[in-house]
Design an enzyme around this catalytic site. Structure first.
Site, short mmCIF file in Angstrom:
data_model
loop_
_atom_site.label_atom_id
_atom_site.label_comp_id
_atom_site.label_asym_id
_atom_site.label_seq_id
_atom_site.Cartn_x
_atom_site.Cartn_y
_atom_site.Cartn_z
CE LYS A 184 -3.74 -2.36 -0.30
NZ LYS A 184 -4.02 -3.51 0.43
C1 LIG Z 1 -5.21 -4.40 0.76
C2 LIG Z 1 -6.69 -4.41 0.62
C3 LIG Z 1 -7.54 -4.96 1.59
C4 LIG Z 1 -7.05 -5.77 2.74
O1 LIG Z 1 -6.14 -5.17 3.52
P1 LIG Z 1 -5.18 -6.08 4.46
O2 LIG Z 1 -4.46 -5.06 5.26
O3 LIG Z 1 -4.32 -6.88 3.56
O4 LIG Z 1 -6.09 -6.92 5.30
C5 LIG Z 1 -8.90 -4.84 1.42
N1 LIG Z 1 -9.43 -4.22 0.37
C6 LIG Z 1 -8.65 -3.68 -0.59
C7 LIG Z 1 -9.32 -2.98 -1.74
C8 LIG Z 1 -7.27 -3.77 -0.51
O5 LIG Z 1 -6.51 -3.25 -1.49
#
Ligand SMILES: *Cc1c(COP(=O)(O)O)cnc(C)c1O
Length: 375
Positions: A184
């Site tokens: 992210k």
């Molecule tokens: C990364 C992501 C998640 C999940 O996040 P985690 O921290 O991996 O649990 C959920 N929705 C979207 C759209 C994502 O990109």
């Protein structure tokens, strides 16, 4: 050909952050503590002083928001088929019923006309997703929610740094969930945060985060709801603090790279290749991903293989959720959401990360020309 492999994403952790993590490790307090408190305080200031709590993922944040809203068995929750499967899994996790609404093929986000059409007397909430960090029409989203008395749990996992009419995503609205997973825009290695509406919701979030425990009286603890184990550690929070201090830089760099993609691919790219670019928008979107939809004459695995031969990594976000076996077993079928199915089959994520350079973008664009151009 360039011999260094260009991944589609890569975290950048600076030396000051590494030193801050080492300090935590030496401090004798390595679980949730002062770093978590400081990270939550800084996030809250950024989100317009709304209450914020951190967690060990951007998945449990959404599950907990659903629980705080009292959503469970028999309740319908509307979401998009084009997201990480976590977005729909949390609906099943609380015993509610996922209802998909098809996407807009241009923005690749949920189509708000389709959301309105999917509302029934049992609908309790909407979970919109900002794919690649691109917000929806937030005014219309909240007008629909208000009209039908629905809660909104924004899956803003990809949208930290994105804005709507100048306001950060998360600084307004209902529940807003962010992820700090490794890929992210800012990371804590794994982690997430939830922006809440008031202190009562924040207290609930703390309970669900840690086994339902609340402190009552001057030395007692009480357990009155079923919670889990979702707290963030100070090690993760120290990474988060280092990353968060660079948020503006990170967003600016990604917007610069996105602009360079558009400039280098040129205005005839779609005509020359049959591929579809994302909407060219540089004010609101944090450019978490730079995604194109391939023409039907090349399959995604074929494309990925050919780009790999150019030493370029390609990401894939996402397969349509309703076609996974778990969801087919609930009655979802191919043909139900045609826009999501087409995009889900042909979408790819080109390299996009903070440490990437314009020369890297040039490399990707040259390879794209080689792999995709027919005229
Ligand atoms: C990364 C992501 C998640 C999940 O996040 P985690 O921290 O991996 O649990 C959920 N929705 C979207 C759209 C994502 O990109």
């Amino acid at each position: 050909m360039n011999n260094t492999f260009l991944p589609f994403s890569k975290p950048t952790i600076d030396e000051a952050t590494i030193a801050a993590v080492a300090d935590v490790l030496r401090s004798g307090w390595i679980t949730s503590g002062p770093k978590v408190a400081e990270f939550e305080k800084q996030l809250s200031a950024y989100f317009g002083d709304r209450p914020v709590r951190t967690f060990n993922s951007g998945t449990c944040t959404m599950e907990i928001a659903l629980r705080i809203a009292g959503i469970g068995a028999g309740d319908e929750v509307i979401t998009t088929p084009i997201s990480w499967v976590a977005t729909a899994n949390v609906i099943l996790e609380v015993g509610a019923i996922p209802v998909f609404a098809d996407i807009d093929p241009v923005t690749r986000n949920i189509d708000l006309d389709k959301v309105e059409a999917a509302i029934t007397p049992r609908t309790r909430a909407i979970i919109p997703v900002y794919l690649a960090g691109k917000p929806l029409d937030m005014d219309r989203l909240y007008a629909i929610a208000a009209k039908h008395k629905l809660r909104v749990i924004e899956d803003a996992a990809q949208a930290i740094g994105s804005t709507w009419k100048g306001k950060p995503i998360g600084s307004f609205g209902d529940f807003v969930s962010f992820s700090f997973q490794a890929n992210k825009n800012i990371t804590t290695s794994e982690g997430g945060c939830l922006v809440l509406n008031d202190d009562a919701e924040a207290v609930s979030a703390e309970k669900y985060r840690l086994q339902g425990v609340s402190r009552s009286g001057w030395d007692g603890i009480e357990v009155d709801v079923l919670g889990g184990k979702f707290n963030m550690t100070d090690i993760a929070a120290a990474i988060g603090l280092g990353q968060f201090s660079k948020l503006n830089d990170i967003t600016a760099q990604r917007r610069k790279l996105a602009r360079h993609y558009f400039a280098t691919l040129g205005k005839d790219f779609e005509k020359q290749t049959g591929a579809q670019l994302p909407p060219a928008e540089f004010e609101m979107t944090n450019w978490h991903l730079f995604q194109i939809v391939l023409p039907d004459r090349i399959t995604r695995p074929e494309f990925m293989e050919k780009m790999k031969a150019h030493n370029i990594g390609i990401g894939f976000h996402y397969a349509p959720i309703h076609l996974f076996k778990l969801y087919r077993d609930l009655g979802f079928k191919e043909g139900m959401f045609p826009a999501a199915e087409r995009v889900g089959r042909q979408i790819v994520s080109l390299p996009m990360f903070y440490a990437m350079t314009e020369a890297d973008v040039d490399r990707v664009c040259a390879a794209l020309g080689d792999v995709l151009k027919t005229q």
